[in-house]
Enzyme design. Structure first.
Site, PDB file in Angstrom:
ATOM      1  N   THR A  75     -26.128 -25.970 -17.565  1.00 26.63           N
ATOM      2  CA  THR A  75     -26.076 -24.581 -17.129  1.00 26.63           C
ATOM      3  C   THR A  75     -27.199 -23.669 -17.606  1.00 26.63           C
ATOM      4  O   THR A  75     -27.932 -23.966 -18.525  1.00 26.63           O
ATOM      5  CB  THR A  75     -24.720 -23.906 -17.414  1.00 26.63           C
ATOM      6  OG1 THR A  75     -24.459 -23.896 -18.813  1.00 26.63           O
ATOM      7  CG2 THR A  75     -23.602 -24.597 -16.713  1.00 26.63           C
TER       8      THR A  75
ATOM      9  N   THR B  56     -25.363 -23.922 -12.586  1.00 24.79           N
ATOM     10  CA  THR B  56     -25.422 -25.222 -13.254  1.00 24.79           C
ATOM     11  C   THR B  56     -25.619 -26.379 -12.287  1.00 24.79           C
ATOM     12  O   THR B  56     -25.228 -26.302 -11.121  1.00 24.79           O
ATOM     13  CB  THR B  56     -24.115 -25.455 -14.046  1.00 24.79           C
ATOM     14  OG1 THR B  56     -24.182 -26.695 -14.737  1.00 24.79           O
ATOM     15  CG2 THR B  56     -22.904 -25.460 -13.123  1.00 24.79           C
TER      16      THR B  56
ATOM     17  N   SER C 204     -16.282 -24.311 -17.693  1.00 22.77           N
ATOM     18  CA  SER C 204     -16.246 -23.415 -18.854  1.00 22.77           C
ATOM     19  C   SER C 204     -17.146 -22.201 -18.670  1.00 22.77           C
ATOM     20  O   SER C 204     -17.229 -21.361 -19.574  1.00 22.77           O
ATOM     21  CB  SER C 204     -16.693 -24.170 -20.112  1.00 22.77           C
ATOM     22  OG  SER C 204     -15.836 -25.237 -20.379  1.00 22.77           O
TER      23      SER C 204
END
Length: 588
Positions: free
Chosen positions: A399, A417, A472
């Site tokens: 990312t 990402t 995430s």
């Protein structure tokens, strides 16, 4: 027609150390906060930041600048993001907040056995990553096109000029790109990538080498003139699919129909009150906002500890609480969070994970000693009707992050990402036959390789056709809870540790009152529920031993975040870029 030029990047010292971080370390360069008055742009590479700066100077919006930055990052930071990947974008125009979802999707032909061998056992992680199996349908281009259609100011075609110019004329290979190419073990297995990024002796091109990418220039020209359809249909799409399905070791299941059918989504952001702020982040399939706000919410229900010690670093007492709150929050993350189109939130609402009474009950589990590895269990924020199994821990990667506030106060935080460093290690040239191209994502390895546990309970984040893998990524916009005024835009790369990096920076900036750059530069501490990792060489031996005496399994590692932060100050903006990477902040 507007014309743009982009100048060369400055050097960053190289440091050769082992890392557990998604991308290896490339040094720590002390940086000062950058103050601007009208607008600010922060991105992970100076050439990308400059492209965004020029777009806003030309009258573009924050969204316009993000499109230009992403195109340049595809070229100059190929290890982290690009048009072959996906992104989450948080956007505010001062009236509304929108979450644009450009996350990759699983092909229609996959099933729960995607990452299992003939004996039904999970593949070795990197064996799955560097393969056609791992490639999901890229989403970032269609998402940016939708956002631009709704929020853009300049013509779509204009936004690709900086990247096209750099791709044609070449850019100097940066120290970080060279370092990552030097330590990469799988990229040279792809013939196109080996020929493009390495010389005839198999050595990576040196720092300063002028790298031209005519294949990417050709692809970007087509996207600029024809829109995203030039990528999702026709020759470029056919080439992408062929490289996935004809992979030499593990052919993937992506189809041209998957590409043509991809749809970006507008989601409702989750905004959470914390102290005197309204913190807005991305909903599932991102686990970022929910998990980091669980951490901050649990901390609020614990006895207050000094945040910084006498040396100006996070104190041992605060770190203990932060790490234990992380254990509990990651246990909930592993149990509950996945694509909301496939998995129901506890009690029908993700907000149940953030209820103060629930977080207070979780905080009550934290004592003076650590729960230790595996000691934290998922809670029950609501009466659970579906019995999920927690996802076994597996690596998460990659990312890049972009933060922008434009001259009209429009703000965005975008995390983008291709997952692992260099993604699936597949370079696609769009069928041009020219040198270079763009890298494909390995986003499907963000799914759980196993679909159920030994008791047959399903894992929420298992592989399913059309599903978006849990992420995430934590692009975050912060507002004053009373006035509604923008306070900050921030986010980071770093796999699962994105959550810790962003949470710690929020606390340091908003609670401890550090400026953006000082907050970013503080050393990191993370745990995903098992061992604790502290940023190497940044904490004292006394502090490490104090944490060990509480029962933490502590070791030191390079923790290569890539935080970008723009904070509103009375005179305009104060921006910070992570000293662990090559990013810079620009503005007027």
């Amino acid at each position: 027609m507007l014309s743009f030029s982009v100048s060369a990047a400055s050097a960053v010292p190289v440091q050769d150390t082992a890392a557990i971080a998604p991308e290896r370390a490339s040094g720590f360069t002390v940086k000062s906060p950058v103050e601007t008055q009208r607008f600010a742009v922060a991105a992970a590479n100076p050439l990308a930041t400059e492209a965004g700066y020029q777009i806003i100077q030309a009258g573009g919006s924050a969204i316009d600048a993000a499109v230009a930055i992403q195109a340049v990052l595809t070229l100059v930071e190929p290890q982290s993001s690009g048009i072959g990947g996906g992104a989450f974008l948080m956007y505010s125009d001062g009236q509304q907040i929108i979450a644009y979802d450009g996350r990759e999707t699983a092909p229609a032909a996959v099933d729960e056995t995607l990452f299992l061998d003939d004996q039904g056992n999970p593949l070795e992680f990197m064996d799955a990553v560097a393969s056609g199996l791992s490639v999901g349908v890229p989403g970032v281009l269609k998402m940016l096109e939708q956002a631009h259609r709704e929020q853009g100011q300049l013509d779509w075609e204009v936004l690709f000029q900086p990247a096209i110019r750099l791709a044609e004329q070449g850019f100097a290979v940066s120290p970080r790109l060279h370092q990552l190419l030097s330590s990469e073990q799988h990229l040279q297995q792809d013939p196109l990538a080996a020929a493009f990024y390495y010389d005839d002796q198999g050595e990576p091109h040196p720092v300063g080498y002028l790298l031209r990418n005519p294949a990417l220039a050709n692809i970007l020209k087509r996207i600029a003139s024809e829109g995203s359809e030039a990528f999702y249909q026709g020759d470029v799409a056919a080439d992408l699919v062929a490289r996935v399905r004809q992979h030499s070791r593990h052919p993937g299941r992506l189809s041209e129909e998957d590409l043509a059918a991809y749809l970006p989504l507008r989601r409702e952001p989750i905004c959470t009150l914390w102290q005197r702020y309204r913190i807005c982040g991305f909903p599932p399939p991102s686990s970022g906002h929910l998990t980091l706000m669980q951490i901050l919410g649990i901390l609020e229900h614990l006895p207050q500890q000094p945040g910084l010690d006498d040396t100006g670093l996070p104190s041992e007492a605060w770190l203990h609480q932060f790490l234990e709150a992380s254990r509990l929050s990651f246990a909930d993350r592993a149990m509950y969070i996945a694509d909301p189109d496939f998995v129901e939130a506890p009690g029908g609402s993700w907000q149940h994970l953030l209820q103060p009474s629930y977080l207070k009950s979780r905080a009550a589990l934290i004592g003076s000693a650590s729960m230790g590895s595996g000691g934290a269990r998922a809670g029950e924020p609501f009466v659970i009707t579906t019995a999920y199994a927690p996802q076994p821990e597996q690596p998460e990667y990659g990312t890049s992050h972009i933060s922008i506030v434009d001259a009209d106060g429009r703000a965005l935080a975008m995390t983008t990402t291709i997952e692992s460093a260099f993604g699936a290690r597949i370079l696609a040239d769009g069928g041009t036959g020219l040198d270079g191209g763009y890298l494909l994502n390995n986003e499907l390895t963000d799914f759980s390789f196993q679909s159920q546990d030994a008791q047959g309970r399903p894992i929420a984040n298992r592989v399913e056709p059309g599903k978006r893998p849990r992420s995430s990524m934590s692009p975050t916009l912060v507002f004053d809870a009373e006035s509604g005024e923008l306070v900050a835009s921030l986010g980071s790369p770093g796999g699962a540790a994105i959550i810790h990096y962003t949470a710690k920076t929020l606390v340091a900036m908003l609670d401890w009152r550090l400026d953006a750059q000082a907050a970013i530069s503080l050393p990191h501490a993370i745990t995903l529920g098992g061992p604790v990792y502290l940023e190497q060489g940044r904490f004292s031996a006394v502090l490490l031993e104090a944490l060990r005496s509480r029962g933490h399994d502590v070791s030191e590692r390079e923790l290569t975040s890539g935080l970008q932060v723009i904070k509103v100050i009375p005179t305009g903006f104060s921006g910070g870029a992570d000293p662990r990477r090559e990013g810079v902040v620009l503005g007027d």
